[in-house]
Scaffold this motif. Structure first.
Motif: not given
Length: 82
Positions: A2, A4, A15, A24-25, A27-29, A31-32, A43
């Motif tokens: 990811i 970032a 992020l 936001v980062i 959530h991204t991490y 969820n991945t 990341v």
């Protein structure tokens, strides 16, 4: 992986903005990782803030991987192939 970047030009610091209870980062991490599609999730960031956001829960999860890099400026002569 990811990517970032902290200092984006269109939406700086995006992020690290809160989205509900997480950044936001985060959530991204999360969820991945939750997809279960990847053995490892990295990341890649140039920011200590993002790095710290990802590793702060390291004791709770063994899946977290983070890499930082130093940005190196190059002028056009140093990129030229000879």
């Amino acid at each position: 992986m990811i990517p970032a970047r902290y200092a984006a030009t269109r939406f700086p610091f995006k992020l690290m903005k809160q989205l509900g209870t997480k950044t936001v980062i985060r959530h991204t991490y999360d969820n991945t990782v939750a997809t279960g599609l990847f053995a490892e999730v990295y990341v890649v960031t140039d920011s200590e803030l993002i790095f710290n956001e990802i590793v702060k829960k390291r004791r709770q999860s063994h899946h977290e991987r983070t890499a930082t890099r130093k940005r190196q400026r190059q002028d056009c002569r140093s990129r030229r192939k000879y």
